[in-house]
Design an enzyme around this catalytic site. Sequence first.
Site, short mmCIF file in Angstrom:
data_model
loop_
_atom_site.label_atom_id
_atom_site.label_comp_id
_atom_site.label_asym_id
_atom_site.label_seq_id
_atom_site.Cartn_x
_atom_site.Cartn_y
_atom_site.Cartn_z
N ILE A 55 1.54 3.82 2.32
CA ILE A 55 2.54 4.08 3.37
C ILE A 55 3.44 2.86 3.55
O ILE A 55 4.65 2.98 3.77
CB ILE A 55 1.86 4.51 4.69
N ARG A 113 -18.45 18.67 4.05
CA ARG A 113 -18.61 17.21 4.02
C ARG A 113 -18.93 16.75 5.44
O ARG A 113 -18.28 17.16 6.40
CB ARG A 113 -17.30 16.58 3.52
N LEU A 146 -3.65 -7.65 -1.53
CA LEU A 146 -3.83 -6.95 -2.81
C LEU A 146 -5.27 -6.50 -3.04
O LEU A 146 -5.70 -6.30 -4.16
CB LEU A 146 -3.33 -7.81 -3.99
N PHE A 190 0.26 -2.24 8.84
CA PHE A 190 -0.49 -1.23 8.09
C PHE A 190 -1.82 -1.78 7.57
O PHE A 190 -2.73 -1.02 7.30
CB PHE A 190 0.30 -0.78 6.84
N SER A 241 -4.32 6.91 13.52
CA SER A 241 -4.73 8.11 12.80
C SER A 241 -5.12 9.21 13.78
O SER A 241 -5.64 8.94 14.87
CB SER A 241 -5.93 7.75 11.92
N GLY A 264 0.81 -1.22 0.00
CA GLY A 264 0.00 0.00 0.00
C GLY A 264 0.85 1.27 0.00
O GLY A 264 2.08 1.22 -0.11
N TYR A 296 -14.38 3.42 10.48
CA TYR A 296 -12.95 3.30 10.18
C TYR A 296 -12.13 3.87 11.34
O TYR A 296 -11.22 3.23 11.87
CB TYR A 296 -12.60 4.03 8.87
N LYS A 303 -9.39 2.25 14.52
CA LYS A 303 -8.06 2.71 14.95
C LYS A 303 -8.06 2.95 16.46
O LYS A 303 -7.11 2.57 17.16
CB LYS A 303 -7.68 4.00 14.21
N1 UFG Z 1 -11.47 17.92 0.68
C1 UFG Z 1 -12.12 18.64 -0.29
N2 UFG Z 1 -12.45 18.01 -1.45
C2 UFG Z 1 -12.15 16.71 -1.69
C3 UFG Z 1 -11.49 15.96 -0.69
C4 UFG Z 1 -11.17 16.61 0.50
O1 UFG Z 1 -12.40 19.83 -0.10
O2 UFG Z 1 -12.51 16.19 -2.76
C5 UFG Z 1 -11.10 18.58 1.95
C6 UFG Z 1 -11.74 17.94 3.15
O3 UFG Z 1 -13.00 18.49 3.41
C7 UFG Z 1 -10.70 18.24 4.23
C8 UFG Z 1 -9.38 18.26 3.48
O4 UFG Z 1 -9.71 18.44 2.12
O5 UFG Z 1 -10.93 19.51 4.76
C9 UFG Z 1 -8.60 16.98 3.63
O6 UFG Z 1 -9.46 15.90 3.30
P1 UFG Z 1 -8.93 14.40 3.12
O7 UFG Z 1 -10.12 13.58 2.75
O8 UFG Z 1 -7.75 14.38 2.23
O9 UFG Z 1 -8.40 14.06 4.57
P2 UFG Z 1 -9.20 14.00 5.95
O10 UFG Z 1 -8.54 15.00 6.84
O11 UFG Z 1 -10.65 14.09 5.81
O12 UFG Z 1 -8.90 12.49 6.32
C10 UFG Z 1 -7.69 12.14 6.87
C11 UFG Z 1 -7.36 10.68 6.56
C12 UFG Z 1 -8.32 9.74 7.26
C13 UFG Z 1 -8.48 10.12 8.70
C14 UFG Z 1 -8.86 11.57 8.82
C15 UFG Z 1 -9.06 12.05 10.21
O13 UFG Z 1 -7.41 10.44 5.19
O14 UFG Z 1 -7.79 8.46 7.18
O15 UFG Z 1 -7.81 12.34 8.23
O16 UFG Z 1 -7.91 12.45 10.83
F1 UFG Z 1 -9.46 9.39 9.29
#
Ligand code: UFG
Length: 341
Positions: free
Chosen positions: A14, A297, A35, A83, A127, A12, A152, A156
């Site tokens: 990481i 979201r 996989l 992981f 996380s 994966g 999810y 964790k």
């Molecule tokens: N975002 C957008 N558009 C997108 C995707 C994300 O605006 O299409 C924004 C989200 O609202 C957020 C930021 O971009 O504000 C980051 O979003 P991500 O989905 O990339 O990451 P998250 O912080 O939501 O999620 C991450 C990890 C998860 C973990 C989570 C909580 O991917 O595994 O942090 O700590 F659970």
Amino acid sequence: MNKKIIVTGGCGFIGSHTAVELQNKGYDVVLIDDLSNAYENTINRVFMITGIRPIFEKIDLKDEKETQHCFHKHRDAIGVIHFAAYKAVGESKTDPIKYYENNFKGLIHVLKAMQSNSISNIIFSSSATVYGLPEKLPIQEDLPTQRPFSPYGNTKKVGEEILEDVVKCGWLKAISLRYFNPIGAHESGNIGELPQGTPNNLMPYITQTAVGKLDQLQVFGDDYETKDGTAVRDYIHVVDLALAHVKALDYLLNNEDQTNLEIFNLGTGKGYTVMEVIKTFERVSGQELNYEIVERRDGDVPSLFANGDKASKILGWEVKRNLDDMIQDSWKWEQNNRNNN
Ligand code: UFG
């Protein structure tokens, strides 16, 4: 000295970067992966970077017998980095049983197989989601955890609690690493994040929009109490994150009398808004990005960034790569890997 390490989920995002850094430090690596969300070709790509081919075992950790058999075969391993887990926040809400079954069975079977084969060191992939909606920023490790917003995230949080209990029994030493937002890719462009289907996370969504695989990025909310109204996250380069695993492993192996689960945040300590990430992407790549602002979201917190002092003080870990580096490497990876895996 034997330096064999089992890396579950090793094909994966990481896991593969950590395999490279382990090999760079002289560890022998056994990659286990089912996989289900990764590609076997990653083994060749790790080989292209390091010149060393890791051992690969295609194992579904939900299968206890297979797991026991594999760990018995590699019972000379001195540690495990775990992981392997499902990680899509949205899917975990629509199919929580799938997440609880996979992530808990995987962890329990790994721990049972470690116990049967006297392997006593584990690093757990956790996380920042275990902090829920944090009351204080930046987040330090002693901030109480909360019920995460997704199944999810809960796998964790409970995974850490399981480890806490097992460590108290005396045969296991464990470290949990709480990641903030890992992005970027190996600077060679050979390994990176390969989400199956439409990505959920910001960075792959941005790069796939820029190459035309996706039409438009949606920015989730611009009415948060942040400097430009969009949400703040602590983005961390996946290679810096991988190097933290090597440091944590060295620490764990040298720390003979650990009695509690040790927890470390892995972030840079700097928060960036979604709009700052978009603007940095446009500057670094020279591409204009098609995006629109939409509703928030569900389940997103306004701001999340780490206090990473503990990892730097105790593990001697340093963040070396900035947001420009992260975006540059993510972009290079996307361009290299448009049509293949
Ligand atoms: N975002 C957008 N558009 C997108 C995707 C994300 O605006 O299409 C924004 C989200 O609202 C957020 C930021 O971009 O504000 C980051 O979003 P991500 O989905 O990339 O990451 P998250 O912080 O939501 O999620 C991450 C990890 C998860 C973990 C989570 C909580 O991917 O595994 O942090 O700590 F659970």
